[in-house]
Design an enzyme around this catalytic site. Structure first.
Site, PDB file in Angstrom:
ATOM      1  N   GLU A 161      27.856  12.118  64.790  1.00 37.06           N
ATOM      2  CA  GLU A 161      26.698  12.416  63.957  1.00 37.06           C
ATOM      3  C   GLU A 161      25.926  13.589  64.540  1.00 37.06           C
ATOM      4  O   GLU A 161      25.874  13.759  65.769  1.00 37.06           O
ATOM      5  CB  GLU A 161      25.793  11.181  63.858  1.00 37.06           C
ATOM      6  CG  GLU A 161      26.494   9.998  63.195  1.00 37.06           C
ATOM      7  CD  GLU A 161      25.598   8.777  63.068  1.00 37.06           C
ATOM      8  OE1 GLU A 161      24.464   8.816  63.607  1.00 37.06           O
ATOM      9  OE2 GLU A 161      26.015   7.786  62.443  1.00 37.06           O
ATOM     10  N   HIS A 178      22.500   7.913  58.325  1.00 33.93           N
ATOM     11  CA  HIS A 178      22.143   6.858  59.292  1.00 33.93           C
ATOM     12  C   HIS A 178      20.674   6.456  59.134  1.00 33.93           C
ATOM     13  O   HIS A 178      19.897   6.473  60.087  1.00 33.93           O
ATOM     14  CB  HIS A 178      22.411   7.327  60.725  1.00 33.93           C
ATOM     15  CG  HIS A 178      22.580   6.191  61.692  1.00 33.93           C
ATOM     16  ND1 HIS A 178      23.330   6.289  62.833  1.00 33.93           N
ATOM     17  CD2 HIS A 178      22.099   4.905  61.695  1.00 33.93           C
ATOM     18  CE1 HIS A 178      23.302   5.154  63.494  1.00 33.93           C
ATOM     19  NE2 HIS A 178      22.557   4.289  62.817  1.00 33.93           N
TER      20      HIS A 178
END
Length: 480
Positions: A297, A327
């Site tokens: 990420e 997220h």
């Protein structure tokens, strides 16, 4: 005070809200605080809630807060001089970073996951790690309910089309969720809340977990993962990242799912093999999916979700009826405030009192509060290697003193002891401190001390220096 020194712990005043009573007496608990709490430095990264900042600042600590994660070089420079660090999911506290943490006592993960911290390395250095296993459960569960409805009605695609000026009113392959079957993998705090919400909307719920759990409502537990995959119209994952859950869902598992079913992952990015998901979507074996977490990420907001980060990113973006979110499962104002309160409270209780209840890498122990009837009292906090003979050695050191209460526990290679000792003077404290912290098994020794008006100890005049042992690489506190 010399650089590299930190005054440790002192009781400053009674806490009227903490009481202990019996039919014979009524006493007050004493509040432990650092000798000079302004010397305790806290570093908070990744936009930690203001509620946490308020709690930690209210304890008198120096709090430095940043809205983003730091680069490795800056993080290493900062962590050398702090006693506590608070992070979310982007900051990686590796063994390399922790090796530079000369003064670090405790880490707060303001989230559920702790896989961003090398927990074993932290424990070996006497650094306790706390997280928030409950506070964002509702936020994640609500997000998944929303995604189930969005996927079932193809709202993601219709929204994109409308933003492009395209009117596409269709009902084909759009369904109510009432009467559909939800399969939950991982029936913990999030999975169980989701179960209740889904049932209230008319869904049938099955769940799979590695331990036997009493279901809420009329949910049913199945014995195998494959059985759940074959039954469910919607499959949602709520598991931690472990060796057993990495790559848990791949080609074989997706092929077991019903044709025309949906997959949702709001747990950990390594749980679902994205190339396998791509195949399932492109072949239309899966009718849709929602992904909130990814194997890799971006460390900051911006146009960073691309093939350089994950080689399949551009292919994923082409898929129909696929909801991608950055997220944000626990990213609500309510959840972040509750997380801030929960973790910040655990941090100051550990710093001030030594309480390790809720630690994820450390023995979990606590002692009842020191009472105002216990005069000239200290609390010894002793983290040590879990080897034979240590407690015998420590009890011999304490044998000539009045030990009011004592508790010890171990977790793997690490053990932790708390002991309250009354009727001590400054010379006693120096001797106890020097002797215990010189034990071969010592990892970290701290002392908290009673300093109410009735107490005569001038413990605030005693300084403690935080030093790094060369071998083994453990933290220790030495009297100066």
């Amino acid at each position: 005070m010399a650089q590299g020194q930190v005054n440790q712990y002192q009781l400053v005043s009674p806490q009227p809200n903490l009481k202990r009573s019996s039919s014979f007496t009524s006493t007050h608990a004493k509040a432990l605080k650092p000798f000079a709490s302004g010397d305790i430095k806290i570093l908070l990264l990744e936009n930690i809630s203001q509620a946490a900042i308020d709690i930690l600042s209210g304890e008198g600590y120096q709090v430095e807060a940043h809205s983003k994660s730091l680069s490795d070089d800056v993080l290493i420079e900062k962590i050398r001089d702090v006693h506590c660090i608070g992070i979310r999911s982007k900051t990686k506290l590796t063994s390399k970073v922790l090796a530079e943490a000369k003064k670090l006592l405790v880490i707060g993960c303001f989230c559920i996951g702790t896989n961003q911290v090398d927990l074993e390395a932290a424990a070996r250095q006497g650094i306790s790690v706390f997280n928030s296993p409950f506070s964002n459960s509702r936020s994640v569960a609500e997000l998944v309910i929303g995604e189930i409805i969005f996927l079932s009605r193809q709202l993601g695609d219709r929204n994109i089309e409308m933003h492009q000026g395209i009117w596409n009113k269709v009902s084909a392959n759009c369904y109510e969720i009432r009467g559909k079957t939800l399969g939950i993998i991982g029936y913990g705090h999030i999975g169980s809340q989701l179960s209740v919400l889904a049932e209230s909307m008319g869904m049938t719920v099955y769940f799979y977990d590695i331990i036997q759990i009493m279901p809420l409502g009329i949910a049913k537990q199945v014995s195998t993962l494959h059985e759940l995959l074959e039954r469910a119209d919607f499959v949602t994952l709520h598991v931690p990242e472990t060796e057993d859950t990495k790559n848990m869902i791949g080609d074989a598992e997706i092929s077991k799912m019903k044709k025309g079913s949906y997959l949702i992952n709001a747990s950990r990015g390594t749980v679902v093999q994205i190339p396998a998901l791509l195949k399932g979507l492109q072949s239309e074996h899966l009718r849709g999916a929602a992904i909130d977490v990814y194997p890799r990420e971006p460390r900051s907001n911006g146009q960073n979700f691309n093939d350089e980060l994950n080689s399949w990113a551009s292919e994923l973006l082409k898929c129909k009826n696929l909801i991608l979110s950055p997220h944000i499962g626990g990213s609500t104002e309510e959840a972040q405030r509750m997380i801030g309160i929960e973790v910040a409270t655990a941090l100051f209780k550990y710093i001030n009192y030594g309480t390790s209840i809720g630690a994820v890498n450390f023995p979990e122990i606590d002692l009842r509060a020191i009472q105002d009837t216990e005069k000239n009292s200290i609390r010894v906090l002793f983290a040590h290697q879990n080897v034979p003979g240590v407690l015998k050695e420590i009890n011999q050191i304490l044998a000539d003193h009045n030990v009011e209460k004592q508790h010890s526990d171990s977790r793997g290679e690490i053990a932790y002891m708390m002991a309250d000792i009354s009727d001590v003077n400054e010379d006693d404290i120096r001797k106890i401190y020097d002797t215990i912290s010189s034990a071969k098994a010592n990892i970290l020794t701290r002392i908290t001390a009673s300093q109410s008006p009735a107490d005569k100890i001038k413990i605030g005049e005693i300084g403690f220096e935080l030093v790094k042992l060369i071998s083994p690489a453990f933290l220790s506190l030495r009297c100066t």
